[in-house]
Design an enzyme around this catalytic site. Structure first.
Site, PDB file in Angstrom:
ATOM      1  N   LEU A   4      81.705  51.221  72.479  1.00 61.08           N
ATOM      2  CA  LEU A   4      82.572  50.669  71.436  1.00 61.08           C
ATOM      3  C   LEU A   4      83.989  51.208  71.488  1.00 61.08           C
ATOM      4  CD1 LEU A   4      79.884  50.299  68.694  1.00 61.08           C
ATOM      5  CD2 LEU A   4      81.364  48.470  69.537  1.00 61.08           C
ATOM      6  N   ALA A  34      76.943  59.298  68.502  1.00 58.90           N
ATOM      7  CA  ALA A  34      75.839  58.546  69.113  1.00 58.90           C
ATOM      8  C   ALA A  34      76.363  57.811  70.345  1.00 58.90           C
ATOM      9  CB  ALA A  34      75.211  57.564  68.129  1.00 58.90           C
ATOM     10  N   PHE A  35      75.443  57.359  71.199  1.00 60.82           N
ATOM     11  CA  PHE A  35      75.873  56.746  72.462  1.00 60.82           C
ATOM     12  C   PHE A  35      76.636  55.450  72.255  1.00 60.82           C
ATOM     13  CE2 PHE A  35      73.497  52.919  73.746  1.00 60.82           C
ATOM     14  CZ  PHE A  35      72.617  52.793  72.690  1.00 60.82           C
ATOM     15  N   LYS A  36      76.557  54.867  71.069  1.00 58.08           N
ATOM     16  CA  LYS A  36      77.281  53.625  70.793  1.00 58.08           C
ATOM     17  C   LYS A  36      78.784  53.780  71.053  1.00 58.08           C
ATOM     18  CE  LYS A  36      73.672  51.395  68.772  1.00 58.08           C
ATOM     19  NZ  LYS A  36      72.499  52.275  68.801  1.00 58.08           N
ATOM     20  N   ASP A  37      79.304  55.010  70.897  1.00 54.03           N
ATOM     21  CA  ASP A  37      80.737  55.240  71.143  1.00 54.03           C
ATOM     22  C   ASP A  37      81.140  54.928  72.589  1.00 54.03           C
ATOM     23  OD1 ASP A  37      81.535  56.234  68.575  1.00 54.03           O
ATOM     24  OD2 ASP A  37      80.668  58.190  69.066  1.00 54.03           O
TER      25      ASP A  37
END
Ligand SMILES: *Cc1c(COP(=O)(O)O)cnc(C)c1O
Length: 468
Positions: free
Chosen positions: A116, A110-113
């Site tokens: 993060l 997911a784009f959270k990577d």
């Protein structure tokens, strides 16, 4: 670069301090004291740079003296070296006007990577200088938890406690968290909803009994460094489509208003953005706020796009502060009203300033399924439910100038939400090989009652106290 709180009374912090902080002490969120900006020539000179180099250039003004350009570049190379695509965030064309920016090539799909992976390295860098210890406490509806755990698992000086609502995340999402067996990772399934988990985390940030003993930090998008890292891919996409000579529009599947606020920051920095389309599912508080000025929370309806099943969007406060003329005292008053009544009206200044850049659209379950089918049947692309909602909004924006391309942000890999994808398209996309034998690995997770005292006691027993 200094950072100030949206509620006006917390102390100003530098980038290093703001990265290690949670909420500001006055309950607000930190924003840069002023927006740095690039000239058209400076933007043109960024065309063609590798992603890690572009990231260093776009982020350096926000980082200020906290990292040298050389060190920041080492960190961006390390963070984005873990992505499965050499372009990090590749851009794909769907038809003459519609494009998709794939943000899901990181370790947890997911784009959270994108943010993060860098944030984990920033934590380690700044903690090393201070010889201190950090306790990360977060709540997740699925994607933030796995991305944050992947980013900090096994790192010295960091413990992570991640709360998720028991039984309400997908199997892939849960396993991506609970199969990470590093000793500094603590998964907690609570009885209750995501909102309950989020409320307990916020309470812990404001509990002197906890913050006095532990250095408690945030990994959700109240953390400024996350938004900063997301500004980069707006530049990457626009440069490929002809910026700064040509304007570009973006359609963003929105929950906590973090991702689309990063687009607003890119525009403030001089990137020629024609429009930002805020796409919501039936949990449409942001659509109502932007189209009518009515920011009022209802109850959450679960959908096939769970990362957008949100009624209170933390980062909207950052927009209201900036669009409303940066009056911290007025913002504190407005948010006190919202916290007490769950409803406010935007001021005229806030509405007019937001309307200059943002429009919004809402997609229900059939809009989402139709967008998924169109992408699959007409363009040969399999999209996840969140991305499909934004594509629906992008295709509905028929009033844009004819020469403006529209980029939909693809925020998750379709295999992460395989059942919804199969229902709409008949296709069951396989998990990419980089997630490995997810369904064979052992899981570790503590199941706790949804009470603050139980969670606080669990954290206090296992976390390492700060030094300073
Ligand atoms: C987190 C998330 C969103 C929403 O992003 P915000 O920054 O909270 O607006 C959209 N799609 C997916 C897949 C997500 O994980």
């Amino acid at each position: 670069m200094k950072y100030v709180s949206t509620r006006g009374s917390a102390p100003a912090l530098d980038f290093e301090e703001v990265t290690l902080a949670g909420l500001a002490s006055d309950g607000g969120l930190y924003v840069p004291e002023s927006w740095p900006s690039f000239s058209a020539d400076e933007i043109a000179a960024m065309a063609g740079l590798p992603y890690a180099e572009l990231a260093q250039k776009v982020m350096q003004p926000f980082v200020g003296d906290s990292l040298t350009p050389e060190r920041l570049l080492e960190l961006t190379r390390q963070a984005y070296g873990r992505f499965a695509h050499a372009a990090v965030t590749p851009l794909k064309q769907l038809d003459e006007r519609q494009w998709v920016l794939e943000l899901f090539h990181g370790p947890t799909l997911a784009f959270k990577d994108v943010a993060l992976q860098l944030l984990g390295l920033l934590f380690e860098e700044f903690l090393g200088r201070r010889d201190d210890h950090l306790t990360i406490v977060g709540a997740t509806s699925g994607d933030t938890g796995s991305a944050a755990i992947d980013a900090v698992a096994g790192r010295a000086k960091i413990d992570i406690f991640m709360l998720h609502p028991h039984g309400r995340v997908s199997d892939v999402q849960r396993r991506q968290m609970t199969t990470v067996l590093a000793p500094n990772v603590h998964n907690i399934a609570i009885d209750g909803s995501f909102d309950d988990a989020q409320a307990m985390v916020k309470r812990m940030f404001n509990d002197p009994g906890m913050t006095g003993t532990f250095g408690i930090a945030a990994v959700n998008s109240i953390n400024w460094a996350r938004l900063m890292a997301q500004v980069v891919y707006y530049f990457a996409a626009a440069l490929q489509l002809g910026a700064p000579q040509r304007k570009v529009a973006f359609s963003v599947p929105t929950g906590n208003f973090g991702d689309v606020f990063a687009g607003y920051v890119a525009a403030k920095m001089g990137l020629p953005i024609e429009r930002l389309i805020v796409a919501t599912n039936v949990n449409d508080i942001l659509h109502r706020a932007l189209s009518t000025g009515d920011y009022s929370a209802g109850t959450v309806t679960p959908t096939a796009a769970p990362s957008m099943d949100i009624q209170v969007s933390s980062n909207f406060e950052r927009l209201l502060f900036d669009a409303g003329g940066r009056d911290g005292a007025a913002m504190a008053e407005q948010m006190r009203t919202f916290e007490a009544t769950k409803a406010i009206q935007l001021t005229n200044a806030q509405r007019e300033s937001a309307a200059a850049l943002f429009t919004s659209a809402r997609a229900d379950a059939s809009d989402m399924a139709n967008a998924m089918r169109w992408a699959h049947e007409e363009c040969g692309e399999v999209l996840d439910p969140h991305t499909a909602i934004a594509l629906h909004a992008a295709r509905a924006a028929t009033d844009l100038p004819a020469d403006v391309p529209v980029v939909t942000l693809a925020t998750a890999h379709p295999a992460k939400f395989v059942d919804a994808v199969e229902r709409a398209t008949g296709v069951r996309p396989p998990l990419p090989s980089r997630v490995g034998d997810l369904f064979e690995r052992a899981e570790a997770c503590s199941h706790l009652p949804g009470t603050y005292d139980a969670i606080a006691a669990f954290v206090a027993e296992r976390a390492t106290p700060k030094h300073g």
